[in-house]
Design a protein around this motif. Structure first.
Motif, PDB file in Angstrom:
ATOM      1  N   LYS A 266      89.743  58.714  40.992  1.00  0.00           N
ATOM      2  CA  LYS A 266      89.297  57.380  41.443  1.00  0.00           C
ATOM      3  C   LYS A 266      89.738  56.262  40.499  1.00  0.00           C
ATOM      4  N   GLU A 267      90.082  56.630  39.256  1.00  0.00           N
ATOM      5  CA  GLU A 267      90.525  55.628  38.286  1.00  0.00           C
ATOM      6  C   GLU A 267      92.030  55.398  38.341  1.00  0.00           C
ATOM      7  N   SER A 268      92.723  56.144  39.191  1.00  0.00           N
ATOM      8  CA  SER A 268      94.181  56.038  39.273  1.00  0.00           C
ATOM      9  C   SER A 268      94.623  55.428  40.599  1.00  0.00           C
ATOM     10  N   GLU A 269      95.680  54.652  40.551  1.00  0.00           N
ATOM     11  CA  GLU A 269      96.221  54.036  41.761  1.00  0.00           C
ATOM     12  C   GLU A 269      97.228  54.935  42.455  1.00  0.00           C
ATOM     13  N   VAL A 270      97.567  56.058  41.851  1.00  0.00           N
ATOM     14  CA  VAL A 270      98.474  57.028  42.472  1.00  0.00           C
ATOM     15  C   VAL A 270      97.764  58.365  42.608  1.00  0.00           C
ATOM     16  N   ASP A 271      98.295  59.208  43.474  1.00  0.00           N
ATOM     17  CA  ASP A 271      97.707  60.520  43.729  1.00  0.00           C
ATOM     18  C   ASP A 271      98.045  61.460  42.565  1.00  0.00           C
ATOM     19  N   LEU A 272      97.060  61.769  41.736  1.00  0.00           N
ATOM     20  CA  LEU A 272      97.294  62.609  40.570  1.00  0.00           C
ATOM     21  C   LEU A 272      97.686  64.028  40.958  1.00  0.00           C
ATOM     22  N   TYR A 273      97.166  64.500  42.069  1.00  0.00           N
ATOM     23  CA  TYR A 273      97.503  65.855  42.530  1.00  0.00           C
ATOM     24  C   TYR A 273      98.958  65.930  42.991  1.00  0.00           C
ATOM     25  N   MET A 274      99.460  64.830  43.539  1.00  0.00           N
ATOM     26  CA  MET A 274     100.859  64.779  43.959  1.00  0.00           C
ATOM     27  C   MET A 274     101.781  64.858  42.740  1.00  0.00           C
ATOM     28  N   ILE A 275     101.371  64.183  41.678  1.00  0.00           N
ATOM     29  CA  ILE A 275     102.150  64.233  40.439  1.00  0.00           C
ATOM     30  C   ILE A 275     102.141  65.646  39.863  1.00  0.00           C
ATOM     31  N   LYS A 276     100.962  66.260  39.877  1.00  0.00           N
ATOM     32  CA  LYS A 276     100.852  67.625  39.365  1.00  0.00           C
ATOM     33  C   LYS A 276     101.751  68.573  40.153  1.00  0.00           C
ATOM     34  N   GLU A 277     101.748  68.460  41.456  1.00  0.00           N
ATOM     35  CA  GLU A 277     102.590  69.317  42.295  1.00  0.00           C
ATOM     36  C   GLU A 277     104.060  69.070  42.013  1.00  0.00           C
ATOM     37  N   PHE A 278     104.411  67.807  41.741  1.00  0.00           N
ATOM     38  CA  PHE A 278     105.806  67.480  41.449  1.00  0.00           C
ATOM     39  C   PHE A 278     106.262  68.162  40.164  1.00  0.00           C
ATOM     40  N   PHE A 279     105.394  68.178  39.148  1.00  0.00           N
ATOM     41  CA  PHE A 279     105.749  68.863  37.904  1.00  0.00           C
ATOM     42  C   PHE A 279     105.819  70.376  38.098  1.00  0.00           C
ATOM     43  N   LEU A 280     104.911  70.916  38.924  1.00  0.00           N
ATOM     44  CA  LEU A 280     104.895  72.368  39.142  1.00  0.00           C
ATOM     45  C   LEU A 280     106.085  72.830  39.963  1.00  0.00           C
ATOM     46  N   ASN A 281     106.463  72.050  40.975  1.00  0.00           N
ATOM     47  CA  ASN A 281     107.536  72.443  41.887  1.00  0.00           C
ATOM     48  C   ASN A 281     108.456  71.258  42.177  1.00  0.00           C
ATOM     49  N   PRO A 282     109.197  70.798  41.184  1.00  0.00           N
ATOM     50  CA  PRO A 282     110.059  69.639  41.392  1.00  0.00           C
ATOM     51  C   PRO A 282     111.286  69.987  42.237  1.00  0.00           C
ATOM     52  N   PRO A 283     111.847  69.008  42.930  1.00  0.00           N
ATOM     53  CA  PRO A 283     113.098  69.257  43.660  1.00  0.00           C
ATOM     54  C   PRO A 283     114.190  69.682  42.681  1.00  0.00           C
ATOM     55  N   ALA A 284     114.848  70.783  42.968  1.00  0.00           N
ATOM     56  CA  ALA A 284     115.934  71.282  42.118  1.00  0.00           C
ATOM     57  C   ALA A 284     116.906  72.036  43.021  1.00  0.00           C
ATOM     58  N   THR A 285     118.127  72.181  42.566  1.00  0.00           N
ATOM     59  CA  THR A 285     119.141  72.841  43.370  1.00  0.00           C
ATOM     60  C   THR A 285     119.769  74.017  42.632  1.00  0.00           C
ATOM     61  N   ASP A 286     120.179  75.023  43.421  1.00  0.00           N
ATOM     62  CA  ASP A 286     120.939  76.146  42.878  1.00  0.00           C
ATOM     63  C   ASP A 286     122.440  75.887  43.005  1.00  0.00           C
ATOM     64  N   ASP A 287     122.781  74.745  43.598  1.00  0.00           N
ATOM     65  CA  ASP A 287     124.180  74.433  43.881  1.00  0.00           C
ATOM     66  C   ASP A 287     124.837  73.789  42.664  1.00  0.00           C
ATOM     67  N   TYR A 288     125.063  74.581  41.651  1.00  0.00           N
ATOM     68  CA  TYR A 288     125.772  74.098  40.472  1.00  0.00           C
ATOM     69  C   TYR A 288     126.609  75.235  39.901  1.00  0.00           C
ATOM     70  N   ARG A 289     127.675  74.868  39.237  1.00  0.00           N
ATOM     71  CA  ARG A 289     128.557  75.864  38.644  1.00  0.00           C
ATOM     72  C   ARG A 289     128.852  75.451  37.207  1.00  0.00           C
ATOM     73  N   LEU A 290     128.464  76.267  36.283  1.00  0.00           N
ATOM     74  CA  LEU A 290     128.676  75.949  34.875  1.00  0.00           C
ATOM     75  C   LEU A 290     129.960  76.617  34.390  1.00  0.00           C
ATOM     76  N   LYS A 291     131.040  75.851  34.483  1.00  0.00           N
ATOM     77  CA  LYS A 291     132.330  76.353  34.037  1.00  0.00           C
ATOM     78  C   LYS A 291     132.978  75.310  33.140  1.00  0.00           C
ATOM     79  N   TRP A 292     133.280  75.706  31.915  1.00  0.00           N
ATOM     80  CA  TRP A 292     133.922  74.805  30.968  1.00  0.00           C
ATOM     81  C   TRP A 292     135.436  75.005  31.063  1.00  0.00           C
TER      82      TRP A 292
END
Length: 341
Positions: A266-292
């Motif tokens: 109630k003291e926050s202007e943003v959804d704290l649970y949404m932030i927590k979920e974002f940290f737990l399961n952030p958007p990320a991709t497996d589409d990368y290739r690490l080749k030097w």
């Protein structure tokens, strides 16, 4: 800014050589802001070519990356994608801070106060698409992997570290730990002698290693509680956190309370649970290739010297260092193979 919990986080200084042979995913925007902020002239003006295009970041990416590779580190740079919607307020706040700093920068220049001018110039640092694309172009010419994150680059770097695609995530911010990076390396791209802002004092900045398991053990909590603790203190998604709660108090609260976010929502202007979920399961991709790859030396000379007015002698010296670093890495790998190690 990042989450402000550093005072409670156990970390240890390490030498760059300790990362020899390690792959590291670097938060590219974090590094770029460092380069743009620190690589400036005495009055705060960034390095520019004859057409007025900023080149400070290119100098940083070129020479600092070479330094990492000379120490046997295999860097990959992860660039930000689209930020989450609930970061909009912080983005707007940062924009206002930069605009205010830019005004004060020019006022300081007019008054002849170069030290003040440089201080405000550093705060006025901003990144745009041209700077980002130039950085990607240079890194690709150098043969360095570039990864495009779907959202936060720091979250993608942490994901790559958690999957063991790389040894560590590299950033100044502790958010990497909240995103689940098992290892975080700080000060990787700013190692060396640095002047403290506003003071005529210089300090030696050394790389630091932060291990997530050691942090959780030291604090006596799990990662979910670490995220809740960060949210109470304040993150990029809820700047300032909950009024009156600092790191120590936040730690006490999350240890004693099953669902601390419920009480303070109630003291926050943003959804704290949404932030927590974002940290737990952030958007990320497996589409990368690490080749030097081998660097395109002629391409680098055209890009930096012909197009961006870099000193050809300095760039050729840098390329010689890069070439030797790559050859040294190959030789070490070959020796290790013959030893069966």
């Amino acid at each position: 800014m990042g989450v402000q919990i550093g005072e409670l986080i156990p970390r240890r200084e390490i030498e760059l050589q300790k990362l020899y042979g390690r792959k590291v995913a670097i938060d590219a925007f974090n590094a770029m802001y460092q380069f743009l902020s620190t690589i400036r002239q005495r009055d705060g003006t960034p390095l520019m070519d004859s057409k007025g295009r900023i080149t400070s970041h290119l100098s940083g990416f070129f020479y600092r990356t070479i330094n990492l590779m000379e120490n046997g580190i295999k860097p990959a740079y992860v660039f930000d994608g689209k930020p989450p919607e609930f970061k909009r307020r912080e983005i707007e706040r940062r924009k206002e801070v930069r605009e205010d700093a830019e005004v004060k920068w020019h006022e300081a220049l007019e008054s002849g106060n170069l030290e003040e001018a440089k201080k405000y110039a550093m705060r006025a640092t901003r990144v745009n698409e041209r700077l980002i694309n130039d950085a990607k172009t240079l890194l690709e010419l150098m043969g360095i992997p570039v990864v495009q994150a779907p959202s936060e680059g720091e979250a993608q770097a942490a994901y790559m570290a958690a999957r063991k695609s790389v040894y560590a995530s590299a950033s100044q911010d502790y958010d990497s730990l909240l995103f689940g990076a098992p290892n975080l390396v700080r000060n990787l791209t700013i190692t060396g002698r640095r002047k403290l802002p506003g003071k005529n004092v210089y300090v030696d900045v050394r790389p630091e290693l932060v291990v997530l398991d050691e942090v959780l053990k030291e604090l006596g909590i799990d990662r979910e509680k670490l995220i809740e603790m960060g949210i109470l203190v304040g993150t990029d998604y809820n700047p300032g956190g909950i009024k009156g709660i600092g790191p120590k108090k936040a730690l006490t609260i999350v240890k004693r309370t099953k669902d601390p976010l419920k009480k303070y929502q109630k003291e926050s202007e943003v959804d704290l649970y949404m932030i927590k979920e974002f940290f737990l399961n952030p958007p990320a991709t497996d589409d990368y290739r690490l080749k030097w790859r081998e660097p395109d030396e002629e391409g680098i000379l055209r890009f930096l010297c012909d197009e961006r007015d870099f000193s050809e002698e300095r760039v050729r010296n840098g390329l010689e260092r890069l070439r030797k670093a790559i050859e040294s890495g190959k030789q070490k790998t070959l020796e290790s193979w013959f030893r069966g190690g």
